[in-house]
Design a protein around this motif. Structure first.
Motif, PDB file in Angstrom:
ATOM      1  N   LEU A  81      52.577  32.475  47.193  1.00  0.00           N
ATOM      2  CA  LEU A  81      51.252  32.610  46.552  1.00  0.00           C
ATOM      3  C   LEU A  81      50.860  33.830  47.388  1.00  0.00           C
ATOM      4  CD1 LEU A  81      48.498  31.966  45.075  1.00  0.00           C
ATOM      5  CD2 LEU A  81      48.291  30.198  46.799  1.00  0.00           C
ATOM      6  N   ALA A  82      51.045  34.079  48.611  1.00  0.00           N
ATOM      7  CA  ALA A  82      50.463  35.164  49.380  1.00  0.00           C
ATOM      8  C   ALA A  82      50.887  36.388  48.744  1.00  0.00           C
ATOM      9  CB  ALA A  82      50.809  34.983  50.881  1.00  0.00           C
ATOM     10  N   ALA A  83      52.302  36.474  48.590  1.00  0.00           N
ATOM     11  CA  ALA A  83      52.908  37.638  47.984  1.00  0.00           C
ATOM     12  C   ALA A  83      52.119  37.958  46.675  1.00  0.00           C
ATOM     13  CB  ALA A  83      54.269  37.416  47.791  1.00  0.00           C
ATOM     14  N   LEU A  84      51.879  36.840  45.763  1.00  0.00           N
ATOM     15  CA  LEU A  84      51.168  37.260  44.460  1.00  0.00           C
ATOM     16  C   LEU A  84      49.780  37.711  44.551  1.00  0.00           C
ATOM     17  CD1 LEU A  84      51.198  36.885  41.549  1.00  0.00           C
ATOM     18  CD2 LEU A  84      50.107  34.754  41.929  1.00  0.00           C
ATOM     19  N   LEU A  85      49.034  37.370  45.712  1.00  0.00           N
ATOM     20  CA  LEU A  85      47.797  37.948  45.767  1.00  0.00           C
ATOM     21  C   LEU A  85      47.608  39.175  46.393  1.00  0.00           C
ATOM     22  CD1 LEU A  85      46.029  35.016  47.831  1.00  0.00           C
ATOM     23  CD2 LEU A  85      45.374  35.771  45.496  1.00  0.00           C
ATOM     24  N   VAL A  86      48.684  39.835  47.232  1.00  0.00           N
ATOM     25  CA  VAL A  86      48.921  40.852  47.676  1.00  0.00           C
ATOM     26  C   VAL A  86      49.371  42.125  46.773  1.00  0.00           C
ATOM     27  CG1 VAL A  86      50.261  42.682  49.160  1.00  0.00           C
ATOM     28  CG2 VAL A  86      49.420  40.321  49.973  1.00  0.00           C
ATOM     29  N   ALA A  87      50.221  41.387  45.754  1.00  0.00           N
ATOM     30  CA  ALA A  87      50.796  42.172  44.604  1.00  0.00           C
ATOM     31  C   ALA A  87      49.781  42.627  43.403  1.00  0.00           C
ATOM     32  CB  ALA A  87      51.974  41.556  43.988  1.00  0.00           C
ATOM     33  N   VAL A  88      48.946  41.499  43.262  1.00  0.00           N
ATOM     34  CA  VAL A  88      47.898  41.687  41.919  1.00  0.00           C
ATOM     35  C   VAL A  88      46.960  43.051  42.261  1.00  0.00           C
ATOM     36  CG1 VAL A  88      45.989  40.781  40.912  1.00  0.00           C
ATOM     37  CG2 VAL A  88      47.991  39.417  41.622  1.00  0.00           C
ATOM     38  N   PRO A  89      46.513  43.352  43.284  1.00  0.00           N
ATOM     39  CA  PRO A  89      45.521  44.564  43.248  1.00  0.00           C
ATOM     40  C   PRO A  89      46.357  45.921  43.385  1.00  0.00           C
ATOM     41  CG  PRO A  89      45.116  42.921  45.079  1.00  0.00           C
ATOM     42  CD  PRO A  89      46.159  42.421  44.535  1.00  0.00           C
ATOM     43  N   ALA A  90      47.794  45.807  43.570  1.00  0.00           N
ATOM     44  CA  ALA A  90      48.543  47.122  43.567  1.00  0.00           C
ATOM     45  C   ALA A  90      48.817  47.682  42.409  1.00  0.00           C
ATOM     46  CB  ALA A  90      49.698  46.725  44.311  1.00  0.00           C
ATOM     47  N   VAL A  91      48.500  46.638  41.234  1.00  0.00           N
ATOM     48  CA  VAL A  91      49.111  47.075  39.923  1.00  0.00           C
ATOM     49  C   VAL A  91      47.755  47.251  39.228  1.00  0.00           C
ATOM     50  CG1 VAL A  91      51.366  46.160  39.955  1.00  0.00           C
ATOM     51  CG2 VAL A  91      49.825  44.589  39.324  1.00  0.00           C
ATOM     52  N   PRO A 118      30.067  50.759  34.401  1.00  0.00           N
ATOM     53  CA  PRO A 118      30.778  51.500  35.415  1.00  0.00           C
ATOM     54  C   PRO A 118      30.758  51.052  36.701  1.00  0.00           C
ATOM     55  CG  PRO A 118      29.817  53.240  33.750  1.00  0.00           C
ATOM     56  CD  PRO A 118      29.108  51.760  33.750  1.00  0.00           C
ATOM     57  N   THR A 119      29.644  50.659  37.124  1.00  0.00           N
ATOM     58  CA  THR A 119      29.444  50.304  38.793  1.00  0.00           C
ATOM     59  C   THR A 119      29.004  49.032  38.736  1.00  0.00           C
ATOM     60  OG1 THR A 119      27.385  51.466  38.536  1.00  0.00           O
ATOM     61  CG2 THR A 119      29.217  52.835  39.133  1.00  0.00           C
ATOM     62  N   LYS A 120      29.235  48.143  38.046  1.00  0.00           N
ATOM     63  CA  LYS A 120      28.471  46.758  38.245  1.00  0.00           C
ATOM     64  C   LYS A 120      29.167  45.919  39.278  1.00  0.00           C
ATOM     65  CE  LYS A 120      31.533  44.520  34.767  1.00  0.00           C
ATOM     66  NZ  LYS A 120      31.657  43.766  33.552  1.00  0.00           N
ATOM     67  N   SER A 121      30.203  46.285  39.762  1.00  0.00           N
ATOM     68  CA  SER A 121      31.025  45.480  40.974  1.00  0.00           C
ATOM     69  C   SER A 121      30.685  45.865  42.131  1.00  0.00           C
ATOM     70  CB  SER A 121      32.563  45.510  40.525  1.00  0.00           C
ATOM     71  OG  SER A 121      32.951  44.826  39.283  1.00  0.00           O
ATOM     72  N   MET A 137      37.552  44.162  48.970  1.00  0.00           N
ATOM     73  CA  MET A 137      36.741  43.440  48.276  1.00  0.00           C
ATOM     74  C   MET A 137      36.729  44.443  46.676  1.00  0.00           C
ATOM     75  SD  MET A 137      33.583  41.325  49.686  1.00  0.00           S
ATOM     76  CE  MET A 137      33.121  40.748  48.252  1.00  0.00           C
ATOM     77  N   LEU A 138      36.648  45.737  47.115  1.00  0.00           N
ATOM     78  CA  LEU A 138      36.421  46.681  46.002  1.00  0.00           C
ATOM     79  C   LEU A 138      37.851  46.704  45.208  1.00  0.00           C
ATOM     80  CD1 LEU A 138      35.116  49.069  44.483  1.00  0.00           C
ATOM     81  CD2 LEU A 138      35.998  50.524  46.122  1.00  0.00           C
ATOM     82  N   LYS A 139      39.186  46.628  45.880  1.00  0.00           N
ATOM     83  CA  LYS A 139      40.290  46.534  45.306  1.00  0.00           C
ATOM     84  C   LYS A 139      40.589  45.241  44.464  1.00  0.00           C
ATOM     85  CE  LYS A 139      43.008  49.394  48.392  1.00  0.00           C
ATOM     86  NZ  LYS A 139      44.394  49.251  49.405  1.00  0.00           N
ATOM     87  N   LEU A 140      39.964  44.272  44.995  1.00  0.00           N
ATOM     88  CA  LEU A 140      40.150  42.920  44.227  1.00  0.00           C
ATOM     89  C   LEU A 140      39.262  42.933  42.869  1.00  0.00           C
ATOM     90  CD1 LEU A 140      39.988  40.237  47.324  1.00  0.00           C
ATOM     91  CD2 LEU A 140      41.981  40.539  45.595  1.00  0.00           C
ATOM     92  N   ALA A 141      38.153  43.341  43.060  1.00  0.00           N
ATOM     93  CA  ALA A 141      37.183  43.632  41.949  1.00  0.00           C
ATOM     94  C   ALA A 141      37.395  44.726  40.892  1.00  0.00           C
ATOM     95  CB  ALA A 141      35.705  43.647  42.481  1.00  0.00           C
ATOM     96  N   VAL A 142      37.948  45.892  41.511  1.00  0.00           N
ATOM     97  CA  VAL A 142      38.122  47.101  40.582  1.00  0.00           C
ATOM     98  C   VAL A 142      39.555  47.488  40.328  1.00  0.00           C
ATOM     99  CG1 VAL A 142      37.193  49.388  39.980  1.00  0.00           C
ATOM    100  CG2 VAL A 142      35.710  47.591  41.077  1.00  0.00           C
TER     101      VAL A 142
END
Length: 447
Positions: free
Chosen positions: A9-19, A66-69, A78-83
């Protein structure tokens, strides 16, 4: 088994923002706008307030998409997670501050100390979203005044959004865009459903256009319009700087027409009458009166202030301004006399005591310079002049001491006391004062 699951799960959380990349629902929003265009063109639907309220919401969505997040002090993680991941990163300087920048398709984020400080929107979903949203809410109210509450709520959303754009534009150094955003915030508040608009928004827009004028002279024209409109609505900032900025907007247009020089003068004269203590306005007047032919004699400023004092002799601000004008004219005796009146009227005003000490010091410096340029034929003549100069410096000490009593933490006051007392160290009791103020100065400076 549980441990393996958590690791995965930790690996998944790290991987998601990267793509993940910034996703903006441009196609869906433009489709809504196209349908809204058709609705208002339809005679039956276009006559309904609800159609226009819905259009206002769609346009607001398009403006903020464009900037709602984003929000100030947002953590970049948090910016990476959101955008998502930025398209690129780099460095940029805004308002003499260096930032790390994260570039996305629709905006660039400015990061300092691991926080989002501001951002610059670089692309719109729909460029006319804000004015069309304002138009839509105003039309809804026109068709049905009973929609006032909903229309006002929508206009407030637009105004708040534009004010935020103004704030971010100011922080990122994009003064022209920030000015336009504040002006649009005012326009949103000017709708009949909203009530009374805040003219301070026009002041912000005018101030920023004034700042932009150095690089873009056309901004002076817009700045003057914004500032004049704010003044017409009864607005003035606490210190009266609005008149100083209006002066610059007019003066910046003098190449196009010399008549703007007199308009600049009138702006300052109006300002100084209302805010006689404003040093910026006084400086502007001295600049005009000494650099522009035919504007007037600097002594006219004294006459103007003295006439006002004849009507209101207890006005501390007028005496304060009078002292500043005489300082600009290098008439230090009258500066001292004016500030002596200031402290007579308000004995516990720090600025009055401080500047009275300053002007005695300036007079002493001027006399000291004269001494250094003279050729003395006798020691007696030199000693007599030195005694006169030191007497002027000595007269500054009690006023600085009073200023220090009123504001013990002020370093400038302590520095003046230290320097003057060192010069006068051979006078009775002054060496002890020097030791005291020198120690306090070092303490204040953290030495």
């Amino acid at each position: 088994m549980k441990k393996v699951f958590l690791t995965a799960l930790a690996a998944l959380l790290v991987a998601v923002p990267a793509v993940k990349a910034q996703k903006v629902n441009k196609t869906a929003i433009l489709s809504k706008i196209e349908k809204s265009d058709a609705d208002i063109a339809d005679a039956k639907k276009g006559a309904k307030a609800s159609t226009w309220l819905n259009r206002g919401k769609i346009m607001y969505e398009a403006a903020m998409e464009p900037t709602k997040s984003l929000f100030v002090n947002m953590d970049p993680t948090m910016l990476k997670l959101a955008v998502g991941e930025p398209a690129s990163t780099g460095k940029a300087t805004a308002n003499e501050i260096e930032y790390e920048t994260w570039v996305y398709p629709y905006f660039t984020a400015y990061i300092k100390d691991n926080k989002i400080v501001t951002w610059k929107q670089t692309k719109d979903v729909y460029s006319e979203a804000v004015p069309k949203a304002i138009e839509a809410y105003n039309k809804a109210y026109e068709l049905d005044p009973k929609t006032a509450e909903k229309a006002k709520e929508g206009l407030k959303q637009i105004s708040d959004f534009c004010s935020q754009l103004g704030n971010t534009g100011l922080d990122s150094g994009d003064y022209a865009a920030a000015a336009d955003a504040y002006a649009q915030a005012f326009e949103a508040q000017s709708g009949p459903a909203y009530g009374s608009p805040d003219p301070q928004l026009l002041y912000y827009a005018g101030y920023l256009r004034t700042s932009d004028g150095a690089n873009n002279p056309a901004s002076f024209v817009e700045g003057a319009e914004y500032l004049n409109k704010a003044i017409d609505l009864g607005y003035a900032d606490e210190e009266g700087n609005i008149y100083y900025y209006l002066f610059h907007c007019y003066y910046g247009q003098k190449a196009a027409d010399q008549a703007f020089v007199l308009k600049a003068k009138d702006a300052l004269l109006t300002g100084i009458e209302k805010f006689p203590k404003n040093q910026r306005i006084l400086d502007g007047l001295m600049q005009l009166y000494t650099s522009e032919q035919g504007v007037g004699d600097p002594a006219d400023l004294v006459t103007m202030i003295d006439n006002a004092l004849a009507e209101n002799p207890q006005n501390v601000d007028l005496w304060f301004g009078r002292g500043r004008v005489f300082y600009a004219l290098k008439n230090y005796d009258e500066s001292i006399a004016s500030f002596a009146k200031v402290v007579e009227l308000q004995p516990d005003m720090f600025e009055g005591n401080y500047y009275l000490g300053v002007f005695y010091t300036i007079k002493g410096d001027a006399l000291n310079k004269e001494m250094n340029e003279k050729q003395y034929s006798s020691q007696a003549a030199y000693d007599a002049d030195l005694k006169d100069v030191n007497a002027v410096y000595l007269a500054a000490v009690p006023w600085f001491e009073k200023a220090h009593e009123l504001k013990p933490e002020d370093v400038d006051t302590l520095e003046f006391l230290k320097q003057i007392c060192f010069r006068l160290r051979d006078e009775p009791g002054i060496m002890d004062k020097y030791n005291t103020y020198n120690a306090l100065f070092k303490q204040a400076k953290g030495e």
